[in-house]
Design a protein around this motif. Structure first.
Motif, short mmCIF file in Angstrom:
data_model
loop_
_atom_site.label_atom_id
_atom_site.label_comp_id
_atom_site.label_asym_id
_atom_site.label_seq_id
_atom_site.Cartn_x
_atom_site.Cartn_y
_atom_site.Cartn_z
N LYS A 1 2.61 23.02 -1.76
CA LYS A 1 3.07 22.17 -2.83
C LYS A 1 2.15 20.95 -2.96
CE LYS A 1 7.24 19.78 -3.78
NZ LYS A 1 8.43 19.39 -3.05
N ALA A 2 1.80 20.39 -1.83
CA ALA A 2 0.91 19.22 -1.85
C ALA A 2 -0.46 19.60 -2.40
CB ALA A 2 0.78 18.65 -0.44
N THR B 1 -2.43 18.25 -5.69
CA THR B 1 -3.80 17.77 -5.63
C THR B 1 -4.64 18.39 -6.75
OG1 THR B 1 -3.51 17.77 -3.26
CG2 THR B 1 -5.74 17.45 -4.07
N PHE C 1 3.13 22.37 2.32
CA PHE C 1 1.68 22.16 2.33
C PHE C 1 1.08 22.67 1.02
CE2 PHE C 1 -2.72 23.02 3.17
CZ PHE C 1 -3.10 21.90 3.91
N TRP D 1 -10.93 0.84 -3.58
CA TRP D 1 -10.50 -0.53 -3.28
C TRP D 1 -11.45 -1.18 -2.30
CZ3 TRP D 1 -9.30 -2.26 1.57
CH2 TRP D 1 -9.01 -1.30 2.54
N ARG E 1 8.54 19.27 10.70
CA ARG E 1 9.22 19.54 9.43
C ARG E 1 8.28 20.12 8.38
NH1 ARG E 1 14.14 16.83 9.23
NH2 ARG E 1 14.19 17.04 6.98
N ILE E 2 7.02 20.08 8.66
CA ILE E 2 6.07 20.55 7.65
C ILE E 2 6.06 22.07 7.63
CG2 ILE E 2 3.67 20.51 6.88
CD1 ILE E 2 3.42 18.11 8.89
N ILE F 1 9.14 14.53 13.01
CA ILE F 1 8.65 14.72 11.65
C ILE F 1 7.60 15.84 11.52
CG2 ILE F 1 7.37 13.59 9.77
CD1 ILE F 1 10.30 12.79 10.06
N PRO F 2 6.56 15.83 12.37
CA PRO F 2 5.50 16.83 12.16
C PRO F 2 6.04 18.25 12.09
CG PRO F 2 4.79 15.20 13.75
CD PRO F 2 6.23 14.93 13.47
N LEU G 1 -4.62 16.86 -10.11
CA LEU G 1 -5.23 15.55 -10.30
C LEU G 1 -6.71 15.66 -10.63
CD1 LEU G 1 -3.60 13.84 -7.20
CD2 LEU G 1 -3.11 13.28 -9.55
N LEU G 2 -7.06 16.69 -11.37
CA LEU G 2 -8.49 16.97 -11.54
C LEU G 2 -9.21 16.09 -12.56
CD1 LEU G 2 -8.84 20.80 -11.07
CD2 LEU G 2 -9.73 18.95 -9.65
N ASP H 1 3.09 11.96 -17.41
CA ASP H 1 3.71 12.17 -16.10
C ASP H 1 5.23 12.32 -16.19
OD1 ASP H 1 1.24 12.02 -15.02
OD2 ASP H 1 1.48 10.07 -14.06
N TYR H 2 5.83 11.61 -17.13
CA TYR H 2 7.29 11.62 -17.21
C TYR H 2 7.80 12.34 -18.47
CZ TYR H 2 6.89 8.61 -13.22
OH TYR H 2 6.59 8.14 -11.97
#
Lengths: 179, 724
Positions: free
Chosen positions: B13-14, B18, B11, B32, B5-6, B2-3, B21-22, B626-627
């Motif tokens: 895009k992530a 982020t 990156f 929590w 594949r990054i 998996i790693p 989400l300001l 969001d949708y």
């Protein structure tokens, strides 16, 4: 020790978002941050069309790339197989976010900690179920012990031939989907 | 592995995700870990009632240090059965909305709202009301509500004390057509025993959009038992995953389908002859009438293949009495087309043909709990007004609903001078908003009781703020059903804004100031104790349990005496004849028809909003964002023909308005229709989150009223669109 997993039956999910909002409130998340995302699937051409939706959250992989890639050990797996984040250790590097093939993680705007579904582990340890399961109006979700051959979830996975998302990635997710 | 594949690309895009989400909402964030740390000893659970829609499900509300934490469905409540929908969760935060009305407001000479004291509000409103009643007569005063429990008791009593018969609620834009069709045909609107049904046909009604948790659970149970589920809707709605087939009907032609289904049942002798012989009148007239409504005939009108119509009729006939056309809410025939009342009649009669009344899997005539009343020797009861209602021309419409959309006409005619409007938004939601707002502004006295500053509140003279539903007690709610139940909305958290006052006190104080205080010489608690008295349940017990189901089930297999003039199912109907309509239901065209270059605008619910009432709530609005759920649905083929792509901005124009909106290109909708979700298009500047999101179909609804059912016929709207 139980090994927790979940079944999501998309033939019963009406995309009502109840699980999303319940989860946000249970976890004190602001509206903009959500642990559950919906991927609506429209198939066919008019008038021969079908529609279903796939709710996606942390898959609590047996082989979680987010844990493997976390440089500080903030992301970890409990004995019950639940993937959690230690708030104290998270440095918000977002390696876990990009490693997650399910895009299940979100950054807390307030704390900078990268968070995600935790299977409501505190509730579960008190004998309850995750709130996405208890609130699901279509009874589309089953939660339980994957190691108990008599548990409802194990029987349902077998009966409904439920499969995880993208098993080819080798992450061994513990959420199983019915299509 | 998996790693590996990054990629740099994912990156980035992530990181972009982020950055998106300001902004932080108004709801205070707690991690929590902290929530968990604070859990011990400080969590309290209170059973109460939801307020997110008219279902008023039982809920259990968790508070932590006196502040709302989360909501759960009440396991005993017949509508929630342990589950609660997104609205039920998200609505809880209403109490903390910064947009709450915090003190009484009065509109000044410049049209601006100024805070006043409660004492001033009561005195001025009471005085003005007295003047209007003396000068113009009590019938010039109207009351409009959603309805919800406290308003349902205090509003009509207040009207009666004044001497006015003019009670109205939002059903003019919800179920009036269906109710009118059902009441005069089978005497009531029964519920459907979906869980035990083998064959379920929905017309417009969508359990996946107008969510009542227990209904969804029942449908899932039916599916597990092998039931066949058919959705009749111009749009493949969100009940889709639970359906076996979708009939994409031409909008406005449901009546033709039901008549043709009836034709097959009768023609092939598949109806319940014994049941009809025993419980019905006028069957022969109906049978003669529908003999020409063949599947071949209906195919041309509805667009549904004749073979499909015949097959479904046969399958339903064979599955009877565990087969049902669900009675629907607004759906395809609650208030939508000029022929909706007749569709309602036809649906009720089709179920009668199946003989499914009081049978498992069919229609169940529920019964209400037998609640008590105040002792009239200590609490004088006002007599019911004998004056005619202002909507008396709608003789078929149940006066418990009324025709609220008549108000603009009657205000123009000078027949209404004062309105009390409680927790509902007629301007946004009952008919064309411009017409409704312009007329309400002409009233001599308009009082709005609400929590947020709705579009209706904007045109009021006085706006009186209530505490939100988690901060107050309400009148006990009686729930009819196969097993009747009672439930209580009670205070869960302390008032967030101390100057808000619950409606029971508002009515009581205005009544005192208007000189009718003797009819309100009791407290809410005294009233609730009186209501409970015959049930031998204490208020304390109800407070503790929240919902109590009474062990008083209806007798299955035994059809109760129907509340029609004949006491029977009326296939031939004198009431309709007297009112100037056909005594036997017959095909009637919808009012308008789209051309090649135009569309019919249709609307419906989304699972996470109710009316325009929930859009201003952060958790629920965020789903819209969001949708992109505020978009206009358009058939893919039609879009391609017009050169339109998913996400394109278009201008929607009708005889009444133009709106701009982006489109959602989909195969889930009939080519002749455009679908716009119902909640959007708020314009009150006080609704800081909801304002400007999407557009309201109501802006495009011409001001017209269906003479049979008194509805706004909200789908009788033709629009054109063009790319902007």
């Amino acid at each position: 020790m139980a090994r927790y997993g979940m079944l999501i039956d998309t033939t019963k999910c009406i995309e009502c978002f109840s699980c999303r909002v319940a989860c946000q409130m249970q976890n004190g998340l602001p509206p903009e941050e959500s642990f559950i995302k919906f991927y609506g699937q429209e198939e066919g051409t008019y008038p021969h069309v079908s529609y279903y939706t796939v709710p996606v959250q942390c898959q609590h992989c047996e082989n979680p790339p987010c844990v493997a890639n976390c440089p500080t050990g903030a992301s970890y797996q409990t004995e019950e197989g639940v993937v959690l984040v230690n708030e104290e250790k998270c440095i918000s590097c977002k390696y876990c976010m990009v490693s997650c093939p399910y895009q299940a993680r979100v950054v807390s705007e307030k704390t900078g900690v990268v968070e995600k579904c935790r299977f409501c582990i505190e509730e579960v340890r008190q004998g309850k179920e995750p709130i996405c399961v208890t609130t699901c109006v279509g009874n589309a979700r089953i939660f339980g012990d994957l190691d108990d051959p008599n548990s409802e979830i194990v029987r349902a996975i077998a009966k409904k031939k439920a499969k995880p998302l993208r098993p080819d990635l080798g992450t061994k997710p513990k959420i199983f989907y019915v299509r | 592995m998996i790693p590996n594949r990054i990629s740099r690309r994912t990156f980035l895009k992530a990181s972009a995700a982020t950055a998106a989400l300001l902004s932080l909402g108004t709801f205070e964030l707690e991690t929590w870990q902290r929530l968990n740390a604070e859990r011990e000893g400080e969590v309290k659970v209170t059973p109460t009632l939801c307020n997110a829609c008219s279902s008023k499900c039982g809920i259990k509300v968790y508070t932590k240090n006196g502040r709302l934490w989360k909501v759960e469905g009440h396991p005993d409540h017949p509508y929630s059965k342990g589950k609660i929908c997104a609205r039920g969760h998200g609505l809880g935060t209403l109490a903390y909305s910064p947009d709450r009305i915090k003190e009484p407001l009065k509109k000044n000479g410049e049209g601006k709202f100024e805070p006043i004291s409660w004492e001033q509000a009561y005195q001025e409103i009471g005085q003005k009301l007295k003047e209007i009643v003396a000068k113009d007569g009590p019938e010039k005063v109207v009351y409009v509500e959603d309805p919800r429990p406290t308003g349902k008791f205090y509003g009509p009593r207040f009207l009666a004390a004044i001497g006015s018969p003019n009670y109205f609620n939002h059903l003019t834009v919800c179920s009036n057509a269906r109710d009118t069709g059902f009441l005069h045909t089978i005497g009531a609107v029964p519920g459907s025993d979906i869980a035990n049904s083998k064959y379920i046909l929905f017309i417009g009604r969508s359990y996946g959009d107008g969510v009542r948790p227990a209904s969804v659970q029942a449908l899932v149970q039916a599916k597990e038992n092998g039931a066949h589920v058919v959705i009749v809707d111009p749009r493949l709605n969100n009940t889709a995953p639970l359906a076996d087939e979708w009939l994409s009907i031409r909008p406005g032609t449901d009546l033709a389908l039901v008549l043709a289904l009836s034709n097959v049942l009768i023609d092939e002798g598949l109806y319940d002859k014994e049941f009809i012989a025993r419980y019905a009148v006028g069957f022969e007239d109906f049978a003669n009438k529908v003999s020409s409504y063949t599947p071949v005939w209906a195919e041309k009108i509805t667009g549904i293949p004749k073979e499909t119509i015949t097959r479904i009729a046969r399958e339903m006939g064979k599955s009877k009495p565990k087969a049902v056309i669900e009675q629907s809410w607004r759906g395809g025939f609650g208030c939508t087309y000029a022929n909706s009342v007749d569709t309602g009649r036809a649906v009720a009669l089709f179920n009668a043909l199946l003989g499914n009344f009081q049978q498992p899997g069919g229609y169940i005539f529920g019964k209400p709990p037998q609640l008590g009343k105040l002792d009239p020797t200590r609490h004088p009861e006002p007599g019911k007004s004998s004056l005619p209602r202002i909507d008396q021309e709608f003789s078929l419409v149940d006066p418990h609903n009324g025709v609220a959309s008549i108000l603009p006409k009657k205000i123009e005619e000078g027949k209404v001078k004062a309105a009390f409007i409680c927790q509902t938004n007629p301007v946004r939601g009952y008919t064309n908003p411009k017409v409704m707002a312009d007329s309400l502004e002409k009233l001599e006295l308009m009082v709005v009781i609400d929590v947020l500053m709705s579009e209706t509140a904007l045109v009021a003279d006085y706006v009186l703020p209530e505490p939100s539903y988690l901060e107050r007690d309400d009148v006990i709610e009686g729930i009819s059903g196969g097993k009747p139940a009672i439930a209580l909305r009670q205070k869960v958290i302390e008032k967030v804004y101390p100057h808000t006052v619950p409606a029971d006190q508002i009515f009581t104080e205005i009544a005192k100031a208007a000189g009718i205080g003797e009819y309100f010489n009791f407290t809410l608690e005294e009233l609730n104790r009186a209501l409970l008295a015959p049930l031998s349940i204490s208020l304390e017990e109800l407070r503790e349990k929240g919902t109590i189901v009474l062990n008083d089930p209806v007798k299955m297999g035994e059809v109760p005496k129907l509340k029609t003039p004949s006491g029977k199912i009326e296939f031939y109907n004198e009431s309709f004849k007297k009112a100037g309509f056909s005594p036997v239901v017959e095909w009637k065209e919808p009012l308008v028809k789209p051309e090649q270059d135009s569309f019919r605008l249709i609307t419906g619910k989304q699972s996470f909003h109710t009316h325009a009432y929930t859009v201003n709530l952060p958790y629920l609005l965020q789903i819209t964002k969001d949708y992109e759920s505020e978009r206009l649905w358009m058939n893919r083929k039609r879009a391609e023909e017009m050169g339109l792509k998913d996400g394109d901005l278009v201008e929607v124009s009708s005889s009444e308005a133009t709106s701009k909106i982006r489109i959602k290109v989909t195969d889930r909708i009939h080519p002749e229709a455009l679908f716009i979700p119902s909640p959007y298009g708020n314009y009150s500047p006080y609704l800081t989150l909801a304002k400007g999101v999407g557009f309201s179909y109501m802006d495009h609804v011409p001001y017209r009223i269906d003479p049979m059912g008194g509805t706004s016929m909200i789908h009788e709207v033709i629009v054109k669109i063009r790319k902007v």
